[in-house]
Write a protein that holds these residues in place. Structure first.
Motif, PDB file in Angstrom:
ATOM      1  N   THR A 103       0.809  -1.221   0.000  1.00 21.04           N
ATOM      2  CA  THR A 103       0.000   0.000   0.000  1.00 21.04           C
ATOM      3  C   THR A 103       0.844   1.274   0.000  1.00 21.04           C
ATOM      4  O   THR A 103       0.293   2.369   0.040  1.00 21.04           O
ATOM      5  CB  THR A 103      -0.924   0.037   1.234  1.00 21.04           C
ATOM      6  N   GLY A 104       2.153   1.143  -0.049  1.00 20.20           N
ATOM      7  CA  GLY A 104       3.011   2.307   0.071  1.00 20.20           C
ATOM      8  C   GLY A 104       3.556   2.802  -1.249  1.00 20.20           C
ATOM      9  O   GLY A 104       3.368   2.195  -2.305  1.00 20.20           O
ATOM     10  N   THR A 105       4.247   3.930  -1.187  1.00 24.88           N
ATOM     11  CA  THR A 105       4.870   4.546  -2.355  1.00 24.88           C
ATOM     12  C   THR A 105       6.365   4.709  -2.110  1.00 24.88           C
ATOM     13  O   THR A 105       6.832   4.702  -0.970  1.00 24.88           O
ATOM     14  CB  THR A 105       4.260   5.914  -2.668  1.00 24.88           C
ATOM     15  N   ILE A 106       7.102   4.878  -3.201  1.00 23.87           N
ATOM     16  CA  ILE A 106       8.523   5.198  -3.141  1.00 23.87           C
ATOM     17  C   ILE A 106       8.746   6.469  -3.945  1.00 23.87           C
ATOM     18  O   ILE A 106       8.307   6.558  -5.100  1.00 23.87           O
ATOM     19  CB  ILE A 106       9.387   4.060  -3.719  1.00 23.87           C
ATOM     20  N   THR A 107       9.427   7.436  -3.345  1.00 24.71           N
ATOM     21  CA  THR A 107       9.755   8.683  -4.029  1.00 24.71           C
ATOM     22  C   THR A 107      11.256   8.868  -4.002  1.00 24.71           C
ATOM     23  O   THR A 107      11.863   8.971  -2.933  1.00 24.71           O
ATOM     24  CB  THR A 107       9.073   9.888  -3.357  1.00 24.71           C
ATOM     25  N   LEU A 108      11.863   8.906  -5.184  1.00 22.62           N
ATOM     26  CA  LEU A 108      13.310   9.059  -5.307  1.00 22.62           C
ATOM     27  C   LEU A 108      13.607  10.413  -5.924  1.00 22.62           C
ATOM     28  O   LEU A 108      13.233  10.681  -7.072  1.00 22.62           O
ATOM     29  CB  LEU A 108      13.890   7.943  -6.176  1.00 22.62           C
ATOM     30  N   ILE A 120       9.966  -1.795  -4.764  1.00 19.03           N
ATOM     31  CA  ILE A 120       8.588  -2.289  -4.694  1.00 19.03           C
ATOM     32  C   ILE A 120       7.741  -1.227  -4.002  1.00 19.03           C
ATOM     33  O   ILE A 120       7.807  -1.062  -2.785  1.00 19.03           O
ATOM     34  CB  ILE A 120       8.488  -3.627  -3.940  1.00 19.03           C
ATOM     35  N   GLY A 121       6.985  -0.508  -4.791  1.00 17.97           N
ATOM     36  CA  GLY A 121       6.069   0.503  -4.272  1.00 17.97           C
ATOM     37  C   GLY A 121       4.724   0.292  -4.925  1.00 17.97           C
ATOM     38  O   GLY A 121       4.445   0.854  -5.988  1.00 17.97           O
ATOM     39  N   ASP A 122       3.913  -0.512  -4.316  1.00 17.63           N
ATOM     40  CA  ASP A 122       2.704  -0.989  -4.999  1.00 17.63           C
ATOM     41  C   ASP A 122       1.705   0.112  -5.304  1.00 17.63           C
ATOM     42  O   ASP A 122       0.866  -0.046  -6.186  1.00 17.63           O
ATOM     43  CB  ASP A 122       2.046  -2.091  -4.160  1.00 17.63           C
ATOM     44  N   SER A 123       1.780   1.234  -4.585  1.00 19.70           N
ATOM     45  CA  SER A 123       0.890   2.356  -4.883  1.00 19.70           C
ATOM     46  C   SER A 123       1.564   3.431  -5.720  1.00 19.70           C
ATOM     47  O   SER A 123       0.930   4.418  -6.086  1.00 19.70           O
ATOM     48  CB  SER A 123       0.351   2.969  -3.585  1.00 19.70           C
ATOM     49  N   GLY A 124       2.847   3.242  -6.023  1.00 23.77           N
ATOM     50  CA  GLY A 124       3.512   4.203  -6.895  1.00 23.77           C
ATOM     51  C   GLY A 124       4.996   4.322  -6.617  1.00 23.77           C
ATOM     52  O   GLY A 124       5.436   4.238  -5.470  1.00 23.77           O
ATOM     53  N   ALA A 143      15.012  -4.252 -10.769  1.00 24.85           N
ATOM     54  CA  ALA A 143      13.637  -4.757 -10.856  1.00 24.85           C
ATOM     55  C   ALA A 143      12.696  -3.806 -10.138  1.00 24.85           C
ATOM     56  O   ALA A 143      12.963  -3.378  -9.012  1.00 24.85           O
ATOM     57  CB  ALA A 143      13.536  -6.150 -10.240  1.00 24.85           C
ATOM     58  N   LEU A 144      11.590  -3.468 -10.810  1.00 26.41           N
ATOM     59  CA  LEU A 144      10.596  -2.563 -10.247  1.00 26.41           C
ATOM     60  C   LEU A 144       9.232  -3.228 -10.254  1.00 26.41           C
ATOM     61  O   LEU A 144       8.856  -3.903 -11.223  1.00 26.41           O
ATOM     62  CB  LEU A 144      10.521  -1.262 -11.040  1.00 26.41           C
ATOM     63  N   THR A 145       8.500  -3.005  -9.168  1.00 26.44           N
ATOM     64  CA  THR A 145       7.117  -3.470  -9.042  1.00 26.44           C
ATOM     65  C   THR A 145       6.272  -2.320  -8.520  1.00 26.44           C
ATOM     66  O   THR A 145       6.576  -1.762  -7.464  1.00 26.44           O
ATOM     67  CB  THR A 145       7.014  -4.671  -8.090  1.00 26.44           C
ATOM     68  N   GLY A 146       5.231  -1.976  -9.254  1.00 27.22           N
ATOM     69  CA  GLY A 146       4.377  -0.855  -8.894  1.00 27.22           C
ATOM     70  C   GLY A 146       4.416   0.210  -9.965  1.00 27.22           C
ATOM     71  O   GLY A 146       5.410   0.339 -10.698  1.00 27.22           O
ATOM     72  N   SER A 172       4.110  -2.468 -13.191  1.00 24.61           N
ATOM     73  CA  SER A 172       4.961  -1.289 -13.380  1.00 24.61           C
ATOM     74  C   SER A 172       4.646  -0.595 -14.706  1.00 24.61           C
ATOM     75  O   SER A 172       5.435  -0.602 -15.654  1.00 24.61           O
ATOM     76  CB  SER A 172       6.434  -1.680 -13.311  1.00 24.61           C
ATOM     77  N   THR A 173       3.479  -0.002 -14.767  1.00 21.23           N
ATOM     78  CA  THR A 173       3.206   0.927 -15.850  1.00 21.23           C
ATOM     79  C   THR A 173       4.166   2.102 -15.716  1.00 21.23           C
ATOM     80  O   THR A 173       4.639   2.414 -14.630  1.00 21.23           O
ATOM     81  CB  THR A 173       1.762   1.423 -15.777  1.00 21.23           C
ATOM     82  N   VAL A 174       4.474   2.756 -16.815  1.00 22.37           N
ATOM     83  CA  VAL A 174       5.401   3.891 -16.792  1.00 22.37           C
ATOM     84  C   VAL A 174       4.721   5.086 -17.428  1.00 22.37           C
ATOM     85  O   VAL A 174       4.313   5.026 -18.594  1.00 22.37           O
ATOM     86  CB  VAL A 174       6.709   3.572 -17.535  1.00 22.37           C
TER      87      VAL A 174
END
Length: 372
Positions: A103-108, A120-124, A143-146, A172-174
């Motif tokens: 349910t979380g996000t990753i912001t880089l 792995i950031g399933d919400s974004g 590897a990316l998921t989300g 992982s739509t982009v």
């Protein structure tokens, strides 16, 4: 702080502030019950070290992160944000950032450089800078998921080892953060690239380049939708050394040109999606160098609009057999060119080129069917 199974702090933990010069750790496990904020810069020391941050809340790094070993962050559903760059002291480091429960996000906010990188950031997942696998003693992996949003022009590179790979999993739509505002470039040596989510399905990218060199296989699921462009500028996928380019989606829609390339000497461009459409707005679509195999047991439709967009097949056009793979082309004022034979090995079910409209030239420089 804490153990691998128990929190050392139950509430929010704040280590440092904007004026703190740096934070250095040499432990292996940091378990926080209510999230953690670290700032501004964080450095792991004591190689080889495995630092694990586990929490049931948000994790924020306010500056740069330097990894010496393995950095693992698991937020159990919380968000992860890193304002600065992630760098590694060597070439076998591991960075693994995960929201845990989906349910979380990753912001880089900056670049990421490490041997292996898992996000792995399933919400974004929001990416502002380049991502690089620098592993060279063995194959690395990115590897990316989300769902991914590009907030800058991003280059993802994994070519320091021949077999290093790049994978955007099916979720992982982009998308660009602004329509036509950001570009994506992917690069490996002989390692596979898999784009299993739609590219620009919601917000179009400015440009897309996948392996301008290198011999790795490529998979592209979708670009845009059947009615909306996923890339506003040029799309260039593969090169004359690409092992196999697999187009297994249903829509490849751009405003600008589409160019697909694979190695010669075999059917190294495979169109296998269900009833796929390739669409541009008066710009060219080219399948160059490699034979194209239609392998969807249906109709592949190519439409470049009413203007000057041409369609080119630079080698043979074949099918996977069965006589049920059809090809329909509409090119408006653009020319259509078949450089190699069409259906010489396995026949097409049907071929239609500008049957109802279009005034461009149609050229076959080889045979339709087997000449013997």
């Amino acid at each position: 702080m804490g153990t691998s199974s128990a929190s050392g702090v139950t509430g929010l933990t704040v280590l440092g502030n904007a004026n703190t010069s740096s934070l250095t750790t040499d432990g292996t496990n940091y378990d926080f019950g209510g999230g953690i904020t670290i700032g501004p810069d964080y450095t792991m020391v004591g190689s080889p070290l495995a630092s694990s941050f586990t929490t049931a809340g948000n994790v924020s790094f306010l500056g740069n992160v330097t990894v010496d070993g393995t950095l693992t962050v698991n937020t159990s559903g919380g968000n992860i944000s890193i304002a600065g760059n992630i760098s590694s002291t060597g070439k076998d480091e591991v960075v693994s950032l995960s929201d845990g429960t989906g349910t979380g996000t990753i912001t880089l906010g900056g670049t990421v450089t490490s041997g292996d990188i898992t996000l792995i950031g399933d919400s974004g997942i929001s990416i502002a800078g380049d991502i690089t696998s620098n592993k060279d003693g063995a194959a690395g992996a990115i590897a990316l998921t989300g769902p991914v949003t590009l907030t800058g022009n991003v280059i993802v590179t994994a070519d320091d080892h021949a077999d290093s790979t790049i994978t955007f999993n099916s979720t992982s739509t982009v998308n660009a953060s602004t329509s036509g505002g950001q570009s994506l470039t992917l690069d490996t040596d002989a390692g596979a690239i898999a784009m299993q989510g739609a590219i620009g399905g919601s917000t179009a990218l400015n440009a897309l380049t996948v392996n301008a060199d290198g011999a790795g296989t490529i998979e592209i699921a979708n670009i845009g939708t059947s009615s909306a462009a996923g890339v506003t500028g040029a799309t260039a996928i593969g090169n004359t050394s690409t092992g196999t380019l697999t187009l297994d989606g249903s829509a490849y829609t751009t405003t600008g040109t589409q160019t697909y390339k694979g190695a010669s000497g075999g059917s190294n461009i495979v169109i296998s999606g269900t009833a796929p459409t390739f669409t541009t707005t008066n710009t060219a679509i080219e399948f160059n160098n490699a034979d194209v195999t239609l392998s969807n047991n249906g109709t592949t439709t190519i439409n470049t609009g009413s203007g000057a967009g041409g369609v080119t097949f630079g080698a043979k056009v074949e099918t996977n057999g069965g006589g049920n793979d059809n090809l329909t082309i509409t090119s408006g004022e653009g020319n259509v060119t078949f450089t190699g034979s069409v259906g010489a090995g396995n026949s097409l079910g049907a071929l239609s080129v500008n049957a109802s409209s279009g005034d461009g030239d149609i050229t076959f420089t080889s045979t339709i069917g087997d000449s013997d």
